[in-house]
Design a protein around this motif. Structure first.
Motif, PDB file in Angstrom:
ATOM      1  N   LYS A  56       8.056  -0.533   7.047  1.00  0.00           N
ATOM      2  CA  LYS A  56       8.915  -1.484   7.759  1.00  0.00           C
ATOM      3  C   LYS A  56      10.073  -1.845   6.858  1.00  0.00           C
ATOM      4  CE  LYS A  56       5.372  -3.235  10.680  1.00  0.00           C
ATOM      5  NZ  LYS A  56       4.484  -4.192  11.129  1.00  0.00           N
ATOM      6  N   CYS A  57      11.232  -2.064   7.464  1.00  0.00           N
ATOM      7  CA  CYS A  57      12.412  -2.452   6.694  1.00  0.00           C
ATOM      8  C   CYS A  57      12.846  -3.856   7.090  1.00  0.00           C
ATOM      9  CB  CYS A  57      13.565  -1.491   6.954  1.00  0.00           C
ATOM     10  SG  CYS A  57      13.258   0.163   6.318  1.00  0.00           S
ATOM     11  N   SER A  58      13.352  -4.559   6.091  1.00  0.00           N
ATOM     12  CA  SER A  58      13.928  -5.875   6.301  1.00  0.00           C
ATOM     13  C   SER A  58      15.144  -5.964   5.385  1.00  0.00           C
ATOM     14  CB  SER A  58      12.908  -6.961   5.962  1.00  0.00           C
ATOM     15  OG  SER A  58      13.501  -8.231   6.105  1.00  0.00           O
ATOM     16  N   GLY A  59      16.315  -6.082   5.991  1.00  0.00           N
ATOM     17  CA  GLY A  59      17.534  -6.085   5.184  1.00  0.00           C
ATOM     18  C   GLY A  59      17.672  -4.753   4.476  1.00  0.00           C
ATOM     19  N   ASP A  60      17.838  -4.797   3.164  1.00  0.00           N
ATOM     20  CA  ASP A  60      17.977  -3.574   2.369  1.00  0.00           C
ATOM     21  C   ASP A  60      16.690  -3.181   1.662  1.00  0.00           C
ATOM     22  OD1 ASP A  60      20.614  -3.199   3.085  1.00  0.00           O
ATOM     23  OD2 ASP A  60      21.381  -4.398   1.423  1.00  0.00           O
ATOM     24  N   GLU A  61      15.533  -3.656   2.140  1.00  0.00           N
ATOM     25  CA  GLU A  61      14.250  -3.322   1.512  1.00  0.00           C
ATOM     26  C   GLU A  61      13.351  -2.578   2.483  1.00  0.00           C
ATOM     27  OE1 GLU A  61      13.250  -6.560  -1.908  1.00  0.00           O
ATOM     28  OE2 GLU A  61      12.390  -6.900   0.061  1.00  0.00           O
ATOM     29  N   ILE A  62      12.516  -1.706   1.907  1.00  0.00           N
ATOM     30  CA  ILE A  62      11.478  -1.024   2.680  1.00  0.00           C
ATOM     31  C   ILE A  62      10.129  -1.413   2.094  1.00  0.00           C
ATOM     32  CG2 ILE A  62      11.631   1.078   1.269  1.00  0.00           C
ATOM     33  CD1 ILE A  62      10.892   2.651   3.875  1.00  0.00           C
ATOM     34  N   VAL A  63       9.156  -1.643   2.973  1.00  0.00           N
ATOM     35  CA  VAL A  63       7.788  -1.955   2.574  1.00  0.00           C
ATOM     36  C   VAL A  63       6.891  -0.864   3.140  1.00  0.00           C
ATOM     37  CG1 VAL A  63       5.877  -3.590   2.749  1.00  0.00           C
ATOM     38  CG2 VAL A  63       8.228  -4.435   2.590  1.00  0.00           C
ATOM     39  N   VAL A  64       6.142  -0.201   2.270  1.00  0.00           N
ATOM     40  CA  VAL A  64       5.167   0.819   2.677  1.00  0.00           C
ATOM     41  C   VAL A  64       3.795   0.276   2.308  1.00  0.00           C
ATOM     42  CG1 VAL A  64       4.355   3.180   2.355  1.00  0.00           C
ATOM     43  CG2 VAL A  64       6.808   2.690   2.264  1.00  0.00           C
ATOM     44  N   GLN A  65       2.916   0.166   3.303  1.00  0.00           N
ATOM     45  CA  GLN A  65       1.579  -0.350   3.008  1.00  0.00           C
ATOM     46  C   GLN A  65       0.536   0.388   3.818  1.00  0.00           C
ATOM     47  OE1 GLN A  65       1.622  -4.523   3.769  1.00  0.00           O
ATOM     48  NE2 GLN A  65       1.530  -4.306   5.974  1.00  0.00           N
ATOM     49  N   GLY A  66      -0.689   0.435   3.278  1.00  0.00           N
ATOM     50  CA  GLY A  66      -1.774   1.125   3.963  1.00  0.00           C
ATOM     51  C   GLY A  66      -2.992   1.231   3.089  1.00  0.00           C
ATOM     52  N   TRP A  67      -3.754   2.309   3.310  1.00  0.00           N
ATOM     53  CA  TRP A  67      -4.992   2.533   2.564  1.00  0.00           C
ATOM     54  C   TRP A  67      -5.138   4.006   2.235  1.00  0.00           C
ATOM     55  CZ3 TRP A  67      -8.019   5.995   5.068  1.00  0.00           C
ATOM     56  CH2 TRP A  67      -7.890   6.086   6.457  1.00  0.00           C
ATOM     57  N   VAL A  68      -5.964   4.286   1.221  1.00  0.00           N
ATOM     58  CA  VAL A  68      -6.289   5.655   0.812  1.00  0.00           C
ATOM     59  C   VAL A  68      -7.794   5.711   0.567  1.00  0.00           C
ATOM     60  CG1 VAL A  68      -5.707   5.162  -1.616  1.00  0.00           C
ATOM     61  CG2 VAL A  68      -5.744   7.529  -0.810  1.00  0.00           C
ATOM     62  N   LYS A  69      -8.418   6.829   0.955  1.00  0.00           N
ATOM     63  CA  LYS A  69      -9.876   6.970   0.846  1.00  0.00           C
ATOM     64  C   LYS A  69     -10.243   8.310   0.225  1.00  0.00           C
ATOM     65  CE  LYS A  69     -14.088   7.057   3.619  1.00  0.00           C
ATOM     66  NZ  LYS A  69     -14.656   6.924   4.973  1.00  0.00           N
ATOM     67  N   ASP A  70     -11.195   8.278  -0.706  1.00  0.00           N
ATOM     68  CA  ASP A  70     -11.768   9.496  -1.289  1.00  0.00           C
ATOM     69  C   ASP A  70     -12.851   9.990  -0.329  1.00  0.00           C
ATOM     70  OD1 ASP A  70     -13.047  11.464  -2.801  1.00  0.00           O
ATOM     71  OD2 ASP A  70     -13.038  10.295  -4.628  1.00  0.00           O
ATOM     72  N   THR A  71     -12.835  11.289   0.001  1.00  0.00           N
ATOM     73  CA  THR A  71     -13.784  11.818   0.983  1.00  0.00           C
ATOM     74  C   THR A  71     -14.722  12.895   0.442  1.00  0.00           C
ATOM     75  OG1 THR A  71     -12.176  13.453   1.760  1.00  0.00           O
ATOM     76  CG2 THR A  71     -12.212  11.324   2.903  1.00  0.00           C
ATOM     77  N   ARG A  72     -14.662  13.174  -0.864  1.00  0.00           N
ATOM     78  CA  ARG A  72     -15.521  14.230  -1.423  1.00  0.00           C
ATOM     79  C   ARG A  72     -16.129  13.820  -2.752  1.00  0.00           C
ATOM     80  NH1 ARG A  72     -12.372  19.997  -0.967  1.00  0.00           N
ATOM     81  NH2 ARG A  72     -12.564  20.220   1.272  1.00  0.00           N
ATOM     82  N   ILE A  73     -17.305  14.360  -3.001  1.00  0.00           N
ATOM     83  CA  ILE A  73     -17.910  14.246  -4.330  1.00  0.00           C
ATOM     84  C   ILE A  73     -17.419  15.464  -5.105  1.00  0.00           C
ATOM     85  CG2 ILE A  73     -20.054  14.158  -5.651  1.00  0.00           C
ATOM     86  CD1 ILE A  73     -21.438  13.107  -3.125  1.00  0.00           C
ATOM     87  N   ASP A  74     -16.263  15.315  -5.750  1.00  0.00           N
ATOM     88  CA  ASP A  74     -15.671  16.459  -6.448  1.00  0.00           C
ATOM     89  C   ASP A  74     -15.126  16.075  -7.821  1.00  0.00           C
ATOM     90  OD1 ASP A  74     -13.453  14.975  -5.741  1.00  0.00           O
ATOM     91  OD2 ASP A  74     -12.557  16.510  -4.465  1.00  0.00           O
ATOM     92  N   GLY A  75     -15.373  14.835  -8.248  1.00  0.00           N
ATOM     93  CA  GLY A  75     -14.872  14.401  -9.545  1.00  0.00           C
ATOM     94  C   GLY A  75     -13.387  14.075  -9.551  1.00  0.00           C
TER      95      GLY A  75
END
Length: 119
Positions: A56-75
């Protein structure tokens, strides 16, 4: 706009003299269309990781937000990296398997190059 991205694997066969390595060797992982704009919502996956983010942008700024998930037992750990306003931002690493990390990056500009990586 909802986007779904899959990583493409670039492979090569290694040849030494007359002997070739059986099967492909993974040498790089390339994300397709990493640019994220002001109204994007993205679902991304790579072997060993899943992620979702919105921008999302507001004025001259961008905000990136979310989540990340590990899905493997691979080290390895799944992680988000984003290039915004000429600098890199990194999420916390999600690992071991099933670990989820939330992230929020704010910077100047109206676009971001966002990547899901697993290393």
């Amino acid at each position: 706009m909802l986007k779904t991205r899959r990583a493409r694997w670039i492979t090569v066969a290694v040849v030494a003299g007359t002997a070739a390595v059986a099967g492909p060797v993974v040498v790089a992982q390339a994300d397709i269309e990493p640019r994220t704009g002001c109204t994007d919502s993205v679902n991304a996956d790579v072997p060993g990781g899943l992620a979702h983010w919105t921008a999302k942008c507001s004025g001259d700024e961008i905000v990136v937000q979310g989540w990340v998930k590990d899905t493997r037992i691979d080290g390895k750990c799944a992680q988000i990296k984003a290039f915004m306003d000429d600098k890199w931002h990194y999420s916390d690493k999600a690992c071991p398997e099933d670990q989820v990390e939330h992230f929020k990056f704010t910077d100047s500009g109206r676009t971001a190059d966002v990547y899901l990586i697993n290393k």
